[in-house]
Motif scaffolding. Structure first.
Motif, mmCIF file in Angstrom:
data_model
loop_
_atom_site.group_PDB
_atom_site.id
_atom_site.type_symbol
_atom_site.label_atom_id
_atom_site.label_comp_id
_atom_site.label_asym_id
_atom_site.label_seq_id
_atom_site.Cartn_x
_atom_site.Cartn_y
_atom_site.Cartn_z
ATOM 1 N N THR A 1 0.856 -1.179 0.000
ATOM 2 C CA THR A 1 0.000 0.000 0.000
ATOM 3 C C THR A 1 0.895 1.232 0.000
ATOM 4 O OG1 THR A 1 -1.756 -1.155 1.174
ATOM 5 C CG2 THR A 1 -1.804 1.248 1.255
ATOM 6 N N LEU A 2 0.607 2.139 -0.908
ATOM 7 C CA LEU A 2 1.411 3.346 -1.048
ATOM 8 C C LEU A 2 0.880 4.463 -0.152
ATOM 9 C CD1 LEU A 2 1.642 3.362 -4.940
ATOM 10 C CD2 LEU A 2 3.385 2.578 -3.343
ATOM 11 N N THR A 3 1.768 5.367 0.203
ATOM 12 C CA THR A 3 1.313 6.577 0.880
ATOM 13 C C THR A 3 0.605 7.441 -0.163
ATOM 14 O OG1 THR A 3 3.315 7.816 0.347
ATOM 15 C CG2 THR A 3 3.316 6.572 2.440
ATOM 16 N N GLU A 4 -0.149 8.407 0.294
ATOM 17 C CA GLU A 4 -0.839 9.320 -0.618
ATOM 18 C C GLU A 4 0.168 9.992 -1.556
ATOM 19 O OE1 GLU A 4 -3.698 13.071 0.139
ATOM 20 O OE2 GLU A 4 -4.144 11.312 1.387
ATOM 21 N N ALA A 5 1.262 10.484 -0.991
ATOM 22 C CA ALA A 5 2.277 11.181 -1.804
ATOM 23 C C ALA A 5 2.902 10.251 -2.838
ATOM 24 C CB ALA A 5 3.362 11.767 -0.897
ATOM 25 N N PRO B 1 -3.703 4.193 -0.684
ATOM 26 C CA PRO B 1 -4.030 4.148 0.743
ATOM 27 C C PRO B 1 -5.561 4.130 0.897
ATOM 28 C CG PRO B 1 -3.357 6.369 0.116
ATOM 29 C CD PRO B 1 -3.138 5.475 -1.083
ATOM 30 N N GLN B 2 -6.021 3.681 2.026
ATOM 31 C CA GLN B 2 -7.462 3.574 2.285
ATOM 32 C C GLN B 2 -8.184 4.892 1.988
ATOM 33 O OE1 GLN B 2 -8.886 0.613 3.095
ATOM 34 N NE2 GLN B 2 -10.841 1.627 2.799
ATOM 35 N N SER B 3 -7.559 6.007 2.345
ATOM 36 C CA SER B 3 -8.189 7.325 2.183
ATOM 37 C C SER B 3 -8.475 7.673 0.722
ATOM 38 C CB SER B 3 -7.311 8.410 2.806
ATOM 39 O OG SER B 3 -6.039 8.435 2.156
ATOM 40 N N LEU B 4 -7.758 7.036 -0.202
ATOM 41 C CA LEU B 4 -7.936 7.356 -1.632
ATOM 42 C C LEU B 4 -8.488 6.189 -2.442
ATOM 43 C CD1 LEU B 4 -4.725 9.457 -2.396
ATOM 44 C CD2 LEU B 4 -7.087 10.259 -2.242
ATOM 45 N N LYS B 5 -8.857 5.109 -1.779
ATOM 46 C CA LYS B 5 -9.289 3.903 -2.514
ATOM 47 C C LYS B 5 -10.431 4.182 -3.484
ATOM 48 C CE LYS B 5 -8.052 -0.492 -0.722
ATOM 49 N NZ LYS B 5 -7.194 -0.762 0.337
ATOM 50 N N ARG B 6 -11.487 4.823 -3.018
ATOM 51 C CA ARG B 6 -12.652 5.047 -3.878
ATOM 52 C C ARG B 6 -12.302 5.987 -5.034
ATOM 53 N NH1 ARG B 6 -17.091 6.388 -0.600
ATOM 54 N NH2 ARG B 6 -17.861 4.281 -0.815
ATOM 55 N N ALA B 7 -11.653 7.103 -4.746
ATOM 56 C CA ALA B 7 -11.291 8.064 -5.800
ATOM 57 C C ALA B 7 -10.350 7.412 -6.813
ATOM 58 C CB ALA B 7 -10.644 9.305 -5.185
ATOM 59 N N TYR B 8 -9.403 6.621 -6.313
ATOM 60 C CA TYR B 8 -8.443 5.972 -7.207
ATOM 61 C C TYR B 8 -9.140 4.929 -8.076
ATOM 62 C CZ TYR B 8 -4.224 3.825 -8.980
ATOM 63 O OH TYR B 8 -3.251 3.348 -9.819
ATOM 64 N N ARG B 9 -10.025 4.143 -7.507
ATOM 65 C CA ARG B 9 -10.759 3.121 -8.276
ATOM 66 C C ARG B 9 -11.569 3.807 -9.377
ATOM 67 N NH1 ARG B 9 -10.623 -0.504 -11.174
ATOM 68 N NH2 ARG B 9 -8.744 -0.852 -10.061
ATOM 69 N N ASN B 10 -12.228 4.926 -9.048
ATOM 70 C CA ASN B 10 -13.001 5.658 -10.063
ATOM 71 C C ASN B 10 -12.098 6.152 -11.188
ATOM 72 O OD1 ASN B 10 -15.351 5.268 -8.594
ATOM 73 N ND2 ASN B 10 -15.264 7.268 -7.615
ATOM 74 N N PHE B 11 -10.911 6.645 -10.829
ATOM 75 C CA PHE B 11 -9.956 7.114 -11.830
ATOM 76 C C PHE B 11 -9.508 5.960 -12.723
ATOM 77 C CE2 PHE B 11 -5.498 7.437 -13.060
ATOM 78 C CZ PHE B 11 -5.566 8.519 -13.918
ATOM 79 N N VAL B 12 -9.123 4.840 -12.111
ATOM 80 C CA VAL B 12 -8.643 3.693 -12.886
ATOM 81 C C VAL B 12 -9.747 3.177 -13.801
ATOM 82 C CG1 VAL B 12 -7.738 1.325 -12.776
ATOM 83 C CG2 VAL B 12 -6.833 3.090 -11.232
ATOM 84 N N THR B 13 -10.973 3.154 -13.307
ATOM 85 C CA THR B 13 -12.110 2.729 -14.137
ATOM 86 C C THR B 13 -12.224 3.620 -15.379
ATOM 87 O OG1 THR B 13 -13.275 1.801 -12.238
ATOM 88 C CG2 THR B 13 -14.610 2.366 -14.163
ATOM 89 N N SER B 14 -12.004 4.917 -15.214
ATOM 90 C CA SER B 14 -12.068 5.828 -16.366
ATOM 91 C C SER B 14 -10.949 5.526 -17.360
ATOM 92 C CB SER B 14 -12.006 7.290 -15.915
ATOM 93 O OG SER B 14 -10.692 7.682 -15.543
ATOM 94 N N GLN B 15 -9.779 5.121 -16.867
ATOM 95 C CA GLN B 15 -8.671 4.762 -17.754
ATOM 96 C C GLN B 15 -8.960 3.445 -18.475
ATOM 97 O OE1 GLN B 15 -6.093 7.014 -18.296
ATOM 98 N NE2 GLN B 15 -7.567 8.174 -17.106
ATOM 99 N N GLU B 16 -9.651 2.546 -17.791
ATOM 100 C CA GLU B 16 -10.054 1.290 -18.423
ATOM 101 C C GLU B 16 -11.071 1.555 -19.540
ATOM 102 O OE1 GLU B 16 -11.232 -0.747 -14.844
ATOM 103 O OE2 GLU B 16 -9.241 -1.658 -14.601
ATOM 104 N N GLN B 17 -11.917 2.577 -19.354
ATOM 105 C CA GLN B 17 -12.857 2.957 -20.416
ATOM 106 C C GLN B 17 -12.102 3.466 -21.636
ATOM 107 O OE1 GLN B 17 -15.253 5.770 -18.163
ATOM 108 N NE2 GLN B 17 -17.018 4.401 -18.293
ATOM 109 N N VAL B 18 -11.072 4.269 -21.415
ATOM 110 C CA VAL B 18 -10.252 4.773 -22.526
ATOM 111 C C VAL B 18 -9.658 3.591 -23.292
ATOM 112 C CG1 VAL B 18 -8.116 6.008 -23.125
ATOM 113 C CG2 VAL B 18 -9.727 6.994 -21.477
ATOM 114 N N LYS B 19 -9.114 2.644 -22.554
ATOM 115 C CA LYS B 19 -8.542 1.453 -23.181
ATOM 116 C C LYS B 19 -9.600 0.741 -24.030
ATOM 117 C CE LYS B 19 -7.149 -3.166 -21.843
ATOM 118 N NZ LYS B 19 -6.893 -4.049 -20.710
ATOM 119 N N GLN B 20 -10.808 0.601 -23.497
ATOM 120 C CA GLN B 20 -11.866 -0.089 -24.245
ATOM 121 C C GLN B 20 -12.249 0.696 -25.501
ATOM 122 O OE1 GLN B 20 -13.031 -3.308 -23.711
ATOM 123 N NE2 GLN B 20 -13.732 -2.877 -25.776
ATOM 124 N N TRP B 21 -12.323 2.018 -25.402
ATOM 125 C CA TRP B 21 -12.626 2.811 -26.604
ATOM 126 C C TRP B 21 -11.510 2.683 -27.634
ATOM 127 C CZ3 TRP B 21 -14.286 6.835 -22.612
ATOM 128 C CH2 TRP B 21 -15.650 6.715 -22.361
#
Length: 144
Positions: free
Chosen positions: A19-23, A77-97
């Motif tokens: 698990t990475l630190t926020e920074a 880190p736990q504090s960014l899990k949801r925001a990070y998952r949403n970001f990665v999902t958007s990158q996965e959409q780019v890949k699919q397009w």
């Protein structure tokens, strides 16, 4: 107990990603974005964004696939899990397009090709917003 000629070694388990630190997450994510953006700028061709081109599309698929793979290797880190998952999902959409556009180019389907490119481009502001929510700087910059 060991039977003659055999050993009972436990199979090595794959090390779990740390698990990475926020920074550190922001630093690594921005490095991935900078690398991906540099590769995109090297090949980007406004004409080939409009006209189906298999070779061009394959380069974009390779680039987005690599970025998604690298993003998925990072443990936020736990504090960014949801925001990070949403970001990665958007990158996965780019890949699919990118994949959709490549398949349309292979099929000679100009309308589907343009639609995939437009879907990607029309969601750029949303992806920037998701990147900002994680704290990324480079990833929140312009793709073009």
């Amino acid at each position: 107990d060991t039977v003659a000629g055999t050993t009972t070694e436990k199979p090595k388990s794959k090390p779990q990603p740390q698990t990475l630190t926020e920074a550190k997450l922001i630093e690594r994510g921005d490095e991935i974005c900078a690398d991906s953006r540099a590769k995109y700028k090297q090949v980007r061709d406004p004409v080939l964004e409009e006209v189906p081109d298999v070779a061009y599309s394959k380069q974009l698929v390779a680039n987005s696939t690599e970025a998604v793979r690298e993003f998925n290797e990072l443990q936020p880190p736990q504090s960014l899990k949801r925001a990070y998952r949403n970001f990665v999902t958007s990158q996965e959409q780019v890949k699919q397009w990118d994949i959709d556009a490549m398949e349309a180019a292979e099929a000679g389907d100009e309308a589907a090709y343009r639609e995939a490119r437009e879907d990607r481009n029309d969601t750029e502001d949303d992806r920037k917003q998701l990147a900002e929510e994680v704290g990324f700087k480079e990833c929140a910059g312009s793709d073009l």
